[in-house]
Design a protein around this motif. Structure first.
Motif, mmCIF file in Angstrom:
data_model
loop_
_atom_site.group_PDB
_atom_site.id
_atom_site.type_symbol
_atom_site.label_atom_id
_atom_site.label_comp_id
_atom_site.label_asym_id
_atom_site.label_seq_id
_atom_site.Cartn_x
_atom_site.Cartn_y
_atom_site.Cartn_z
ATOM 1 N N LYS A 76 0.827 -1.202 0.000
ATOM 2 C CA LYS A 76 0.000 0.000 0.000
ATOM 3 C C LYS A 76 0.861 1.250 0.000
ATOM 4 C CE LYS A 76 -3.744 2.280 2.537
ATOM 5 N NZ LYS A 76 -4.612 2.240 3.735
ATOM 6 N N SER A 127 -1.175 7.646 1.799
ATOM 7 C CA SER A 127 -2.324 8.414 1.317
ATOM 8 C C SER A 127 -1.831 9.662 0.591
ATOM 9 C CB SER A 127 -3.234 8.797 2.477
ATOM 10 O OG SER A 127 -2.574 9.746 3.306
ATOM 11 N N THR A 150 -2.595 13.406 -6.162
ATOM 12 C CA THR A 150 -3.780 12.672 -6.611
ATOM 13 C C THR A 150 -3.753 12.455 -8.120
ATOM 14 O OG1 THR A 150 -5.099 13.579 -4.796
ATOM 15 C CG2 THR A 150 -6.300 12.659 -6.659
ATOM 16 N N ARG A 175 -8.429 0.550 -4.166
ATOM 17 C CA ARG A 175 -9.406 -0.250 -3.426
ATOM 18 C C ARG A 175 -10.326 0.689 -2.663
ATOM 19 N NH1 ARG A 175 -5.369 -4.826 -0.749
ATOM 20 N NH2 ARG A 175 -4.328 -5.425 -2.720
ATOM 21 N N ASP A 176 -11.618 0.429 -2.740
ATOM 22 C CA ASP A 176 -12.611 1.301 -2.113
ATOM 23 C C ASP A 176 -12.311 1.532 -0.634
ATOM 24 O OD1 ASP A 176 -13.916 1.536 -4.476
ATOM 25 O OD2 ASP A 176 -15.417 -0.031 -4.051
ATOM 26 N N ARG A 177 -12.265 2.802 -0.276
ATOM 27 C CA ARG A 177 -12.076 3.231 1.114
ATOM 28 C C ARG A 177 -10.796 2.677 1.755
ATOM 29 N NH1 ARG A 177 -18.191 2.729 3.757
ATOM 30 N NH2 ARG A 177 -19.245 4.047 2.198
ATOM 31 N N SER A 178 -9.869 2.261 0.923
ATOM 32 C CA SER A 178 -8.627 1.705 1.459
ATOM 33 C C SER A 178 -7.409 2.450 0.937
ATOM 34 C CB SER A 178 -8.517 0.211 1.109
ATOM 35 O OG SER A 178 -7.325 -0.337 1.619
ATOM 36 N N GLY A 179 -7.421 2.860 -0.333
ATOM 37 C CA GLY A 179 -6.293 3.607 -0.862
ATOM 38 C C GLY A 179 -5.713 2.978 -2.109
ATOM 39 N N TYR A 180 -4.466 3.347 -2.386
ATOM 40 C CA TYR A 180 -3.780 2.890 -3.594
ATOM 41 C C TYR A 180 -2.735 1.826 -3.233
ATOM 42 C CZ TYR A 180 -5.875 6.860 -6.030
ATOM 43 O OH TYR A 180 -6.769 7.752 -6.581
#
Length: 486
Positions: free
Chosen positions: A40, A43, A59, A74-79
């Motif tokens: 991961k 952010s 971004t 990934r939804d609500r998780s990050g890149y």
């Protein structure tokens, strides 16, 4: 795993917009293998704060990398680094900078080039590992060591685990050494005369640094523990090798100008010779006459499964000239790296100060775990178990060597864990070792133990600490056939 934001740096000399430079920074991390698939990324907010750029810039960079399949969202998780990201190249990437230092001139001292042999890291994969000093998992007390380690992690021992002792040691371990370990060797010592070390080798290094200089002469046994010779060579002292006989180091052969005498009287390394009591007393008398100090490495005294060992040289010393080296590393497990020095207060004070300047002290948690393992009786149980197993293995090895006519020249009066062997004069045991490895047999060539430019090449050591009794006969059989064919 989250990739730490601290690993991201923008190249000040890179060309292009901030967005392009961020993309390049991340792709280089993926292509070099530093960032792995599934990891991961920080952010966009954290990375922007770290790099000192706007969040929208990060971004946009992430979005471009997402479109090129370097990243996945990934939804609500990050890149995350995409599973479809390009694979790092198979070759090792070149370091971008050039080393322009002339190290042949820049190095003030060299510590490479010693005779210490390199044992294969995968020794346990060999079917017949006749190598010295490795722990046998079949004998080790895993459960009780784990329990002692957990106990040492408890709240009651929080200070023992976390305290910076500076130049001191765990008082419970020191107390056990003083009250239980040393008296078994006939030695009485106060806490101020004991120093915990990172194994016997560290104890020997500290001793050499404190006692020796370029103007002083050290006596070593020949053959001897190869790492000890390397340590003394690095100290730049004058080195005088003295050949050992069937009773160890002969006092009459000592040079008159010796300052420090290094010896293994109870279990000579590597020949296993045991110095008789009369010779020990003569060595002390000779040292007093020469005003020399003696460093006694009392390794493997615990492995006296045939009969009780003779008193330590230190126990016979009435002048304070013997410095005693002991270790728990070989008897518990070599990775423990825990030993101790015993000597006069003046010597220990200097050794303690030197240790503090190099490594402060051995880790408190390791010291407290060992103290529990020793004081709760697990150590004595382990030694008894090892002694019984070694006695059986030694008998099997002696029988197998006799059956094949192999030459044993040293096997220890009281026990131990190895046998010193001699092959026919024309045999080079280094070459023999290389041939045996193809047959899953490991031995220890004897060349590194000898001092000088032309050491004998036909000696070798067979240890039975790391091989089961059931495998010894077949391994010796392969060794014998290779000797015959070679």
């Amino acid at each position: 795993m989250v990739i730490s934001v601290d690993t991201f740096f923008l190249d000040a000399e890179a060309q292009g917009t901030l967005q392009a430079r961020i993309q390049q920074m991340i792709t280089q991390g993926i292509l070099s293998g530093r960032f792995r698939k599934g990891e991961k990324l920080p952010s966009s907010r954290k990375l922007a704060e770290h790099l000192g750029v706007s969040r929208i810039t990060v971004t946009i960079a992430y979005t471009e990398l997402l479109a090129n399949d370097y990243l996945t969202a990934r939804d609500r998780s990050g890149y995350y680094v995409s599973e479809n990201a390009p694979e790092p190249p198979e070759f090792t990437a070149l370091h971008p900078s050039q080393d322009k230092v002339d190290w042949s001139r820049a190095l003030g001292r060299r510590f490479t080039g010693g005779a210490t042999p390199i044992k294969p890291q995968d020794w346990s994969r060999y079917r017949y590992p006749f190598i010295y000093g490795q722990a046998d998992p079949a004998l080790f007390d895993h459960a009780n060591w784990r329990q002692c380690a957990l106990q040492a992690l408890g709240q009651k021992d929080f200070l023992a685990m976390t305290t910076d002792y500076y130049d001191q040691d765990d008082p419970e371990l020191i107390e056990f050494v003083a009250r239980h370990t040393l008296p078994r060797r006939g030695i009485l010592a106060e806490p101020s005369e004991i120093l915990i070390t990172m194994g016997a080798q560290n104890a020997l290094w500290l001793t050499a640094q404190v006692l020796l200089s370029q103007r002083r002469t050290a006596v070593i046994e020949n053959p001897c523990y190869h790492a000890q010779r390397d340590i003394l060579t690095q100290s730049r002292c004058h080195l005088e090798p003295v050949g050992v006989d069937r009773d160890g180091l002969p006092p009459d052969a000592l040079p008159k100008h010796a300052d420090v005498i290094f010896t293994t009287p109870s279990h000579q390394c590597p020949t296993n010779a045991t110095m008789p009591l009369s010779r020990r007393k003569e060595l002390l008398r000779k040292a007093a006459e020469m005003e020399a100090l003696i460093v006694e490495d009392d390794y493997e005294f615990e492995m006296s499964f045939l009969r009780s060992p003779l008193p330590a040289l230190k126990s016979l010393d009435t002048d304070g000239r013997v410095i005693y080296v002991g270790s728990f590393s070989k008897s518990i497990f070599p990775g423990l790296r825990l030993g101790y020095l015993v000597g006069s207060k003046a010597f220990i004070r200097e050794a303690r100060a030197l240790r503090a300047s190099v490594l402060r002290h051995p880790p408190g948690h390791i010291q407290r775990t060992a103290a529990y393992f020793l004081s709760l009786g697990h150590y004595d149980s382990l030694i008894r178990k090892m002694g019984q197993a070694y006695a059986k293995r030694r008998t099997v090895m002696e029988r197998a060597c006799a059956e094949h006519g192999l030459g044993i020249v040293g096997q220890g009066v009281f026990g131990g864990s190895s046998i010193w062997m001699r092959a026919p004069d024309h045999v080079d045991t280094t070459a023999l070792d290389a041939r045996l490895r193809a047959n899953k047999v490991l031995i220890e060539p004897g060349i590194p133990f000898f001092h000088g430019d032309s050491p004998p090449r036909n000696f070798y050591r067979l240890a039975y600490s790391s091989i089961s009794a059931a495998r010894i006969p077949d391994g010796i059989g392969i060794l014998a056939r290779e000797l015959k064919n070679g």
